[in-house]
Design a protein around this motif. Structure first.
Motif, PDB file in Angstrom:
ATOM      1  N   GLU A 489       0.797  -1.226   0.000  1.00  0.00           N
ATOM      2  CA  GLU A 489       0.000   0.000   0.000  1.00  0.00           C
ATOM      3  C   GLU A 489       0.829   1.276   0.000  1.00  0.00           C
ATOM      4  O   GLU A 489       0.523   2.229  -0.716  1.00  0.00           O
ATOM      5  CB  GLU A 489      -0.942   0.009   1.205  1.00  0.00           C
ATOM      6  N   ALA A 490       1.883   1.325   0.815  1.00  0.00           N
ATOM      7  CA  ALA A 490       2.641   2.571   0.957  1.00  0.00           C
ATOM      8  C   ALA A 490       3.248   3.005  -0.378  1.00  0.00           C
ATOM      9  O   ALA A 490       3.044   4.143  -0.836  1.00  0.00           O
ATOM     10  CB  ALA A 490       3.730   2.404   2.013  1.00  0.00           C
ATOM     11  N   PHE A 491       3.996   2.103  -1.002  1.00  0.00           N
ATOM     12  CA  PHE A 491       4.642   2.468  -2.266  1.00  0.00           C
ATOM     13  C   PHE A 491       3.619   2.634  -3.391  1.00  0.00           C
ATOM     14  O   PHE A 491       3.825   3.448  -4.294  1.00  0.00           O
ATOM     15  CB  PHE A 491       5.694   1.423  -2.646  1.00  0.00           C
ATOM     16  N   GLU A 492       2.513   1.898  -3.328  1.00  0.00           N
ATOM     17  CA  GLU A 492       1.473   2.083  -4.343  1.00  0.00           C
ATOM     18  C   GLU A 492       0.857   3.481  -4.244  1.00  0.00           C
ATOM     19  O   GLU A 492       0.445   4.050  -5.263  1.00  0.00           O
ATOM     20  CB  GLU A 492       0.398   1.009  -4.187  1.00  0.00           C
ATOM     21  N   SER A 493       0.807   4.046  -3.036  1.00  0.00           N
ATOM     22  CA  SER A 493       0.273   5.408  -2.896  1.00  0.00           C
ATOM     23  C   SER A 493       1.150   6.413  -3.631  1.00  0.00           C
ATOM     24  O   SER A 493       0.642   7.399  -4.196  1.00  0.00           O
ATOM     25  CB  SER A 493       0.156   5.776  -1.413  1.00  0.00           C
ATOM     26  N   LEU A 494       2.466   6.178  -3.653  1.00  0.00           N
ATOM     27  CA  LEU A 494       3.364   7.066  -4.397  1.00  0.00           C
ATOM     28  C   LEU A 494       3.132   6.934  -5.896  1.00  0.00           C
ATOM     29  O   LEU A 494       3.143   7.933  -6.632  1.00  0.00           O
ATOM     30  CB  LEU A 494       4.815   6.729  -4.063  1.00  0.00           C
ATOM     31  N   ARG A 495       2.924   5.708  -6.340  1.00  0.00           N
ATOM     32  CA  ARG A 495       2.651   5.493  -7.773  1.00  0.00           C
ATOM     33  C   ARG A 495       1.318   6.124  -8.175  1.00  0.00           C
ATOM     34  O   ARG A 495       1.174   6.662  -9.284  1.00  0.00           O
ATOM     35  CB  ARG A 495       2.663   3.996  -8.070  1.00  0.00           C
ATOM     36  N   ASP A 496       0.322   6.055  -7.285  1.00  0.00           N
ATOM     37  CA  ASP A 496      -0.974   6.678  -7.566  1.00  0.00           C
ATOM     38  C   ASP A 496      -0.803   8.189  -7.730  1.00  0.00           C
ATOM     39  O   ASP A 496      -1.397   8.801  -8.629  1.00  0.00           O
ATOM     40  CB  ASP A 496      -1.963   6.393  -6.434  1.00  0.00           C
ATOM     41  N   ALA A 497       0.001   8.790  -6.856  1.00  0.00           N
ATOM     42  CA  ALA A 497       0.245  10.228  -6.960  1.00  0.00           C
ATOM     43  C   ALA A 497       0.961  10.565  -8.263  1.00  0.00           C
ATOM     44  O   ALA A 497       0.671  11.581  -8.906  1.00  0.00           O
ATOM     45  CB  ALA A 497       1.070  10.705  -5.761  1.00  0.00           C
ATOM     46  N   SER A 498       1.881   9.694  -8.675  1.00  0.00           N
ATOM     47  CA  SER A 498       2.581   9.905  -9.941  1.00  0.00           C
ATOM     48  C   SER A 498       1.615   9.832 -11.123  1.00  0.00           C
ATOM     49  O   SER A 498       1.735  10.606 -12.086  1.00  0.00           O
ATOM     50  CB  SER A 498       3.688   8.855 -10.098  1.00  0.00           C
ATOM     51  N   ASP A 499       0.658   8.934 -11.048  1.00  0.00           N
ATOM     52  CA  ASP A 499      -0.337   8.832 -12.122  1.00  0.00           C
ATOM     53  C   ASP A 499      -1.167  10.110 -12.225  1.00  0.00           C
ATOM     54  O   ASP A 499      -1.484  10.575 -13.331  1.00  0.00           O
ATOM     55  CB  ASP A 499      -1.261   7.638 -11.862  1.00  0.00           C
ATOM     56  N   TYR A 501      -0.170  13.067 -11.377  1.00  0.00           N
ATOM     57  CA  TYR A 501       0.726  14.078 -11.938  1.00  0.00           C
ATOM     58  C   TYR A 501       0.827  13.913 -13.454  1.00  0.00           C
ATOM     59  O   TYR A 501       0.812  14.898 -14.208  1.00  0.00           O
ATOM     60  CB  TYR A 501       2.108  13.935 -11.287  1.00  0.00           C
ATOM     61  N   LEU A 502       0.924  12.672 -13.894  1.00  0.00           N
ATOM     62  CA  LEU A 502       0.990  12.385 -15.334  1.00  0.00           C
ATOM     63  C   LEU A 502      -0.257  12.882 -16.054  1.00  0.00           C
ATOM     64  O   LEU A 502      -0.181  13.493 -17.128  1.00  0.00           O
ATOM     65  CB  LEU A 502       1.167  10.876 -15.546  1.00  0.00           C
ATOM     66  N   ALA A 503      -1.412  12.619 -15.455  1.00  0.00           N
ATOM     67  CA  ALA A 503      -2.669  13.042 -16.073  1.00  0.00           C
ATOM     68  C   ALA A 503      -2.758  14.566 -16.159  1.00  0.00           C
ATOM     69  O   ALA A 503      -3.305  15.113 -17.117  1.00  0.00           O
ATOM     70  CB  ALA A 503      -3.847  12.489 -15.274  1.00  0.00           C
ATOM     71  N   ALA A 504      -2.184  15.263 -15.167  1.00  0.00           N
ATOM     72  CA  ALA A 504      -2.278  16.725 -15.138  1.00  0.00           C
ATOM     73  C   ALA A 504      -1.231  17.410 -15.998  1.00  0.00           C
ATOM     74  O   ALA A 504      -1.487  18.488 -16.549  1.00  0.00           O
ATOM     75  CB  ALA A 504      -2.154  17.209 -13.686  1.00  0.00           C
ATOM     76  N   HIS A 505      -0.023  16.798 -16.139  1.00  0.00           N
ATOM     77  CA  HIS A 505       1.090  17.480 -16.803  1.00  0.00           C
ATOM     78  C   HIS A 505       1.539  16.826 -18.107  1.00  0.00           C
ATOM     79  O   HIS A 505       2.383  17.387 -18.817  1.00  0.00           O
ATOM     80  CB  HIS A 505       2.297  17.560 -15.857  1.00  0.00           C
ATOM     81  N   GLY A 506       1.055  15.637 -18.390  1.00  0.00           N
ATOM     82  CA  GLY A 506       1.454  14.963 -19.619  1.00  0.00           C
ATOM     83  C   GLY A 506       2.741  14.177 -19.488  1.00  0.00           C
ATOM     84  O   GLY A 506       3.190  13.552 -20.451  1.00  0.00           O
ATOM     85  N   HIS A 628       8.417  13.963  -3.493  1.00  0.00           N
ATOM     86  CA  HIS A 628       7.107  14.285  -4.066  1.00  0.00           C
ATOM     87  C   HIS A 628       6.671  15.693  -3.668  1.00  0.00           C
ATOM     88  O   HIS A 628       6.186  16.472  -4.503  1.00  0.00           O
ATOM     89  CB  HIS A 628       6.076  13.261  -3.594  1.00  0.00           C
ATOM     90  N   LYS A 629       6.825  16.016  -2.407  1.00  0.00           N
ATOM     91  CA  LYS A 629       6.411  17.344  -1.935  1.00  0.00           C
ATOM     92  C   LYS A 629       7.220  18.435  -2.624  1.00  0.00           C
ATOM     93  O   LYS A 629       6.671  19.464  -3.039  1.00  0.00           O
ATOM     94  CB  LYS A 629       6.583  17.425  -0.424  1.00  0.00           C
ATOM     95  N   GLN A 630       8.526  18.219  -2.732  1.00  0.00           N
ATOM     96  CA  GLN A 630       9.385  19.234  -3.349  1.00  0.00           C
ATOM     97  C   GLN A 630       9.117  19.373  -4.843  1.00  0.00           C
ATOM     98  O   GLN A 630       9.314  20.455  -5.416  1.00  0.00           O
ATOM     99  CB  GLN A 630      10.852  18.879  -3.113  1.00  0.00           C
ATOM    100  N   LEU A 631       8.664  18.286  -5.471  1.00  0.00           N
ATOM    101  CA  LEU A 631       8.399  18.315  -6.917  1.00  0.00           C
ATOM    102  C   LEU A 631       6.962  18.705  -7.236  1.00  0.00           C
ATOM    103  O   LEU A 631       6.571  18.747  -8.405  1.00  0.00           O
ATOM    104  CB  LEU A 631       8.702  16.943  -7.527  1.00  0.00           C
ATOM    105  N   GLY A 632       6.156  18.944  -6.195  1.00  0.00           N
ATOM    106  CA  GLY A 632       4.771  19.352  -6.423  1.00  0.00           C
ATOM    107  C   GLY A 632       3.858  18.215  -6.813  1.00  0.00           C
ATOM    108  O   GLY A 632       2.841  18.425  -7.494  1.00  0.00           O
ATOM    109  N   VAL A 633       4.203  17.006  -6.376  1.00  0.00           N
ATOM    110  CA  VAL A 633       3.358  15.839  -6.668  1.00  0.00           C
ATOM    111  C   VAL A 633       2.387  15.667  -5.507  1.00  0.00           C
ATOM    112  O   VAL A 633       2.804  15.473  -4.364  1.00  0.00           O
ATOM    113  CB  VAL A 633       4.205  14.561  -6.831  1.00  0.00           C
TER     114      VAL A 633
END
Length: 634
Positions: A489-499, A501-506, A628-633
């Motif tokens: 769950e923990a690492f999957e939450s990071l991947r979810d946040a990355s997804d 970010y991908l949807a918002a920024h391309g 993630h926080k520093q990169l705005g994710v």
């Protein structure tokens, strides 16, 4: 090929454990022997070698089929027809579940496990629904197991459906699933209280013992504990403690321990640690036999009816195809451990409701283990292994200690209501999360070897609503329901946040991998760092080698990456890290990380502007969350 016989015993004289130990100590070069030991959850320790000396003066275990049944409850093991291949169904719609059952029974499944309920299973509301659900099930030869939010009602519906279809109750097999403490742990409430639950179950036990001897009334399921993060030792101890509570409760309701023990079905989850899980199942039979014997039960009543299910907590939503390997290993352990019936969960279980393809893979896993690997051809294949025999004894002792602790609290019901079980689970999950976050407990496809460009698997989501009994009474038991957790769950939450970010920024959040030196010099560290970043959903942009600091700074600026990771041989760091970091900090908003421990250079590197260091053994989840926080994710 030479036909000369080999005389291994003569050519290679026996070596004592003491001689082996002297050689090991020499190779360790001053390191303690304990460095070769492996710690297991639950306070157990694995030794690097087990020998006949570990057996000591212990009496050899009884053969299979003889109490205390450590080696199995059948004299010939499962060599006659194999274990029961049991598929689980929790699709909400009755028609959908009924069709899935029909397909699976036609293709090799021999038992049906039904999860029933408005929120977490098939929605069976009356006898007609139950009849439709079991329309394709020949009840005279197919065991049916129930696991329900309201077990007394669904048990009655099954018996009513049997009468409506004019099936013989005498031939019914399986379990009615009356598991009051399991309901309490999962839902947080037992509306009628425990004495009333036993009073309601007692006539059901008596009637099924007479009219349906192959049908067990009560279930002891460890699903709630295993799903909430229990160690194997705790799962084992709490199962036996629950069984003991049921024996006592039924005896107070007028059912003898003999009949009560013969009416109990146990269901365990099987996790990812192959040999310990084998030992757990063997120890379960041993401990239950001892508990029933202490209650006055006959040797026949001491035989545990043991179902095993591949664990839900070990399954991931990311790269779910790896779950096929996990379930295969867990099913294998269940077979070797001697389970009477086994459910292999579909690989997409953590994502949502399984489809026909994932159910096919699940059932074929067992069919291949049985029919192609012939795992049922040997009775107790683990028997005689110094390692597994000792591990079984270790599990039994540790679980017995925990059982005595639970008894001192007043029994399993008291431990649940008082919050003791939740406290132990919270401590266990916290310790396990620490190992996950540092990757001492790696999760393939998630925290280790992640695949950023994987194709997502889409399934109809399961309901996440917690079950809540409608009515309440003066004797109602209440507690906070145990929350299921998955190790990924923990690492999957990071991947979810990355997804997101991908949807918002391309594109995903990026990191420029500034790999110093030659490819041979930096490859190992660069690949390790790339895997760490990908585990957080950060796309590593690799660049191999630079002529000078100015060129490196120019290439990094052109990449547009906000995060830069300097990676290379330690010998190059004192020269390159301060100079390149200083150049990068002149570029607005640049985050600079260094791969590896800084050692004596930490102060100088931080003075130059290095923001963080990424290294093995550190809290990588915290590092990635910070990035993630520093990169705005979000």
């Amino acid at each position: 090929m030479s036909q000369t016989p080999l005389h291994i015993a003569q050519d290679f004289p026996p070596t004592s454990v003491e001689e082996w130990r002297r050689l090991v100590d020499k190779d360790l070069k001053g390191k303690p022997f304990t460095s070769l030991q492996s710690a297991l959850e639950g306070g157990l320790t694995l030794q690097p070698l087990y020998s006949q000396a570990d057996a000591g003066t212990a009496t050899p275990p009884e053969p299979p089929g003889v109490a205390p049944f450590l080696r199995g409850t059948h004299a010939l093991g499962l060599t006659e027809g194999g274990w029961l291949v049991c598929q689980e169904y929790s699709e909400p719609e009755v028609a959908t579940a009924a069709e899935a059952i029909r397909v699976d029974l036609d293709r090799g499944v021999s038992g049906v496990w039904l999860r029933l309920g408005e929120t977490q299973g098939v929605r069976v509301r009356n006898a007609a629904d139950m009849e439709r659900l079991l329309a394709h099930v020949p009840l005279s030869k197919t065991p049916v197991y129930l696991e329900s939010e309201d077990p007394a009602s669904t048990a009655a519906l099954l018996l009513q459906a049997t009468e409506r279809t004019r099936s013989s109750r005498e031939t019914l097999q399986g379990c009615l699933g009356v598991d009051p403490l399991g309901v309490l742990a999962r839902t947080g409430a037992l509306r009628s209280g425990l004495p009333a639950a036993f009073a309601e179950a007692a006539p059901l036990v008596t009637s099924t013992r007479k009219s349906s001897p192959g049908l067990r009334a009560l279930l002891v399921s460890t699903r709630a504990y295993a799903d909430a993060g229990a160690t194997s030792v705790h799962e084992l101890a709490w199962a036996i403690a629950t069984g003991v509570e049921y024996l006592r409760g039924l005896e107070r309701a007028g059912v003898s321990p003999e009949d009560a023990a013969r009416s109990l079905q146990f269901s365990f989850s099987v996790g990812s640690q192959f040999f310990p899980e084998i030992a757990k199942l063997r120890a379960a039979r041993l401990l239950w036999s001892k508990a029933v014997a202490a209650s006055g039960g006959s040797p026949e009543a001491q035989a545990m009816a043991l179902h095993a299910r591949t664990a839900a907590a070990t399954k991931s939503r990311r790269d779910p195809w790896v779950n096929i390997l996990r379930s295969t290993s867990e099913s294998f352990a269940a077979v070797i451990g001697g389970a009477d019936s086994i459910t292999t969960s579909p690989f997409d279980e953590a994502i949502g409701l399984p489809d026909e393809g994932s159910r096919r893979i699940a059932r074929n896993t067992q069919l291949i283990l049985r029919d192609e690997s012939s795992l049922n051809r040997v009775a107790d294949p683990a028997g005689g292994s110094y390692y597994i025999e000792q591990l079984t004894r270790d599990f039994a002792r540790a679980a017995w200690t925990e059982l005595r602790r639970i008894e001192a609290l007043g029994g399993m019901a008291a431990a649940l209501v008082q919050g003791d079980i939740a406290r132990v689970l919270a401590e266990t999950v916290a310790a396990r999360n620490k190992a996950i976050r540092t990757r001492r407990l790696p999760i393939v496809g998630v925290s280790e070897f992640p695949h950023l460009d994987e194709q997502s698997v889409s399934r109809t989501p399961r309901s996440s609503e917690a079950a809540s009994p409608a009515a309440s009474g003066p004797e109602e038991l209440r507690m906070t329901p145990l929350r299921p957790v998955r190790v990924a769950e923990a690492f999957e939450s990071l991947r979810d946040a990355s997804d997101r970010y991908l949807a918002a920024h391309g594109h995903r959040p990026r990191a420029f991998m500034a790999n110093l030196g030659t490819v041979a010099e930096h490859t190992a560290r660069a690949m390790w760092i790339a895997n760490v970043l990908a585990a957080g959903g950060i796309d590593p942009l690799q660049h191999h080698g630079f002529t000078d600091v100015a060129q490196a700074a120019s290439l990094i600026a052109a990449s547009g990456a906000q995060l830069v990771v300097l990676s290379g041989p330690d010998a190059m760091y004192p020269e390159w890290v301060p100079a390149l970091t200083a150049a990068l900090k002149q570029q607005s908003g640049r985050i600079v990380a260094v791969a590896g421990r800084p050692g004596e250079h930490e102060a100088a590197f931080r003075a130059a502007g290095v923001d963080l260091f990424i290294y093995a053994g550190g809290d990588l989840f915290e590092t990635l969350s910070s990035l993630h926080k520093q990169l705005g994710v979000s």
